[in-house]
Design a protein around this motif. Sequence first.
Motif, mmCIF file in Angstrom:
data_model
loop_
_atom_site.group_PDB
_atom_site.id
_atom_site.type_symbol
_atom_site.label_atom_id
_atom_site.label_comp_id
_atom_site.label_asym_id
_atom_site.label_seq_id
_atom_site.Cartn_x
_atom_site.Cartn_y
_atom_site.Cartn_z
ATOM 1 N N PHE A 1 0.811 -1.216 0.000
ATOM 2 C CA PHE A 1 0.000 0.000 0.000
ATOM 3 C C PHE A 1 0.848 1.270 0.000
ATOM 4 O O PHE A 1 0.341 2.338 0.358
ATOM 5 C CB PHE A 1 -0.934 0.012 1.210
ATOM 6 C CG PHE A 1 -2.085 -0.948 1.096
ATOM 7 C CD1 PHE A 1 -3.199 -0.638 0.331
ATOM 8 C CD2 PHE A 1 -2.058 -2.174 1.751
ATOM 9 C CE1 PHE A 1 -4.262 -1.509 0.225
ATOM 10 C CE2 PHE A 1 -3.116 -3.052 1.651
ATOM 11 C CZ PHE A 1 -4.222 -2.732 0.882
ATOM 12 N N ASP A 2 2.085 1.158 -0.379
ATOM 13 C CA ASP A 2 2.929 2.347 -0.505
ATOM 14 C C ASP A 2 2.298 3.284 -1.536
ATOM 15 O O ASP A 2 2.075 2.892 -2.689
ATOM 16 C CB ASP A 2 4.334 1.944 -0.966
ATOM 17 C CG ASP A 2 5.302 3.124 -0.990
ATOM 18 O OD1 ASP A 2 4.835 4.280 -0.922
ATOM 19 O OD2 ASP A 2 6.510 2.896 -1.074
ATOM 20 N N ASN B 1 -1.272 0.735 -5.719
ATOM 21 C CA ASN B 1 -1.455 1.984 -6.457
ATOM 22 C C ASN B 1 -0.944 1.886 -7.889
ATOM 23 O O ASN B 1 -1.476 2.531 -8.793
ATOM 24 C CB ASN B 1 -0.772 3.137 -5.718
ATOM 25 C CG ASN B 1 -1.628 3.688 -4.593
ATOM 26 O OD1 ASN B 1 -2.670 3.138 -4.294
ATOM 27 N ND2 ASN B 1 -1.193 4.773 -3.984
ATOM 28 N N SER B 2 0.094 1.091 -8.102
ATOM 29 C CA SER B 2 0.573 0.868 -9.474
ATOM 30 C C SER B 2 -0.495 0.172 -10.297
ATOM 31 O O SER B 2 -0.722 0.510 -11.471
ATOM 32 C CB SER B 2 1.852 0.032 -9.457
ATOM 33 O OG SER B 2 2.891 0.711 -8.788
ATOM 34 N N LEU B 3 -1.169 -0.786 -9.691
ATOM 35 C CA LEU B 3 -2.249 -1.485 -10.382
ATOM 36 C C LEU B 3 -3.412 -0.539 -10.661
ATOM 37 O O LEU B 3 -4.004 -0.574 -11.752
ATOM 38 C CB LEU B 3 -2.722 -2.670 -9.532
ATOM 39 C CG LEU B 3 -3.833 -3.540 -10.108
ATOM 40 C CD1 LEU B 3 -3.378 -4.199 -11.403
ATOM 41 C CD2 LEU B 3 -4.266 -4.603 -9.101
ATOM 42 N N LEU B 4 -3.733 0.322 -9.694
ATOM 43 C CA LEU B 4 -4.818 1.288 -9.904
ATOM 44 C C LEU B 4 -4.473 2.280 -11.009
ATOM 45 O O LEU B 4 -5.351 2.690 -11.790
ATOM 46 C CB LEU B 4 -5.101 2.037 -8.600
ATOM 47 C CG LEU B 4 -5.698 1.207 -7.455
ATOM 48 C CD1 LEU B 4 -5.833 2.055 -6.198
ATOM 49 C CD2 LEU B 4 -7.057 0.621 -7.849
ATOM 50 N N ASN B 5 -3.201 2.653 -11.102
ATOM 51 C CA ASN B 5 -2.771 3.543 -12.194
ATOM 52 C C ASN B 5 -2.912 2.872 -13.549
ATOM 53 O O ASN B 5 -3.295 3.515 -14.536
ATOM 54 C CB ASN B 5 -1.315 3.969 -11.985
ATOM 55 C CG ASN B 5 -1.166 4.975 -10.858
ATOM 56 O OD1 ASN B 5 -2.051 5.790 -10.628
ATOM 57 N ND2 ASN B 5 -0.052 4.923 -10.146
ATOM 58 N N VAL B 6 -2.625 1.576 -13.602
ATOM 59 C CA VAL B 6 -2.719 0.834 -14.855
ATOM 60 C C VAL B 6 -4.154 0.800 -15.366
ATOM 61 O O VAL B 6 -4.400 0.907 -16.571
ATOM 62 C CB VAL B 6 -2.170 -0.601 -14.672
ATOM 63 C CG1 VAL B 6 -2.505 -1.475 -15.879
ATOM 64 C CG2 VAL B 6 -0.664 -0.567 -14.459
ATOM 65 N N ILE C 1 -6.905 4.849 -12.831
ATOM 66 C CA ILE C 1 -7.150 5.720 -11.677
ATOM 67 C C ILE C 1 -5.913 6.574 -11.446
ATOM 68 O O ILE C 1 -4.854 6.074 -11.061
ATOM 69 C CB ILE C 1 -7.473 4.886 -10.414
ATOM 70 C CG1 ILE C 1 -8.747 4.061 -10.660
ATOM 71 C CG2 ILE C 1 -7.644 5.787 -9.195
ATOM 72 C CD1 ILE C 1 -9.119 3.139 -9.518
ATOM 73 N N GLU C 2 -6.031 7.871 -11.729
ATOM 74 C CA GLU C 2 -4.864 8.756 -11.712
ATOM 75 C C GLU C 2 -4.437 9.164 -10.300
ATOM 76 O O GLU C 2 -3.252 9.342 -10.035
ATOM 77 C CB GLU C 2 -5.161 10.005 -12.551
ATOM 78 C CG GLU C 2 -5.422 9.698 -14.023
ATOM 79 C CD GLU C 2 -5.689 10.961 -14.819
ATOM 80 O OE1 GLU C 2 -5.752 12.047 -14.200
ATOM 81 O OE2 GLU C 2 -5.843 10.862 -16.049
ATOM 82 N N ASN C 3 -5.381 9.357 -9.399
ATOM 83 C CA ASN C 3 -5.062 9.778 -8.030
ATOM 84 C C ASN C 3 -5.550 8.739 -7.020
ATOM 85 O O ASN C 3 -6.586 8.930 -6.375
ATOM 86 C CB ASN C 3 -5.698 11.142 -7.738
ATOM 87 C CG ASN C 3 -5.152 12.230 -8.642
ATOM 88 O OD1 ASN C 3 -3.939 12.411 -8.768
ATOM 89 N ND2 ASN C 3 -6.054 12.959 -9.289
#
Length: 304
Positions: free
Chosen positions: A139-140, A147-152, A155-157
């Motif tokens: 969860f860093d 968050n890397s997966l969410l960016n992929v 999800i930008e923020n």
Amino acid sequence: MYKLNKKKNNMSLEKQEAKAAFIFIIPFFIGFLMFGIAPFLYALFISFVDFNDFKALNTLKWAGLDNYIAIFKDSIALSAYFKSFYYTIIYVPLLTIVGFFAAVLLNRAFYWKSFSRSLFLMPYVANIVAISLVFSMLFDPFGGFVNSLLNVIGIENPPLWFAGSKTAILTTAIVAAWANFPFQMVVYLAALQGVSKDLYEAAEIDGATKIQQLFKITLPIVSPTSFFLVITATIGSFQNFTIFNALTRGGPGTSSRVSSLNIYEEAFSLNHYSYSAAQAILLFLIIMVISAIQWRVQKKWVHY
């Protein structure tokens, strides 16, 4: 004469069993007095005196309710109690639901069933420090896997998780539920295996769906187990020092400074022993009130 001798033998056997039970209880009772009752009574005593810095015990002055009154003037202490309650509201339902559905899943017949049960138990036996390190990396907010997966996926923020003032308690509750759900699962699994299959067969004949069977058969029958797990999880949720100390240390700022952390900081960082003891006693009273409410409410939904 035979009946009289038999009655005497039965009485003698009952006395022997009672004596044996008493012998087995003594070690626990002594330990409970030493490590349960005695510390509680000592904490209760120092909460009514002025022991808020290093001094000899024979110089302590009676403070009455001053330490308790100070709590209601301390915004950080009051906020800590509300944060603990907020954590409980998230943690207990999440823990209970995950544990129940994991038990339902493992109660079915499938390949590698025994191996899967052992795998599900791993979080419960894992070290809390190791768990905190793994989830801190996952969860860093800057480069962590989640968050890397969410960016992929666009999800930008993404959330800051442990580093966010609004998400720290929520994320900690998720991790705590993951670490502790195996206990709920095992207890639920034992309860589910005691449910007669004849009830499900009769329900299927009557045309009941799986969802209807869940709400009309399974949940009512395991409701005593649910009550036991809910009340123990509620009490345990207020004893949350370890998980918060390992994951957030009360941060960012004081956004996740729950009552257990605040009591620790007051006692061992600021040397406010009487004040921290008063906070601990008040927390104990809060838990008692919540438990009493749960005992009253359980009559409406628990079926024995």
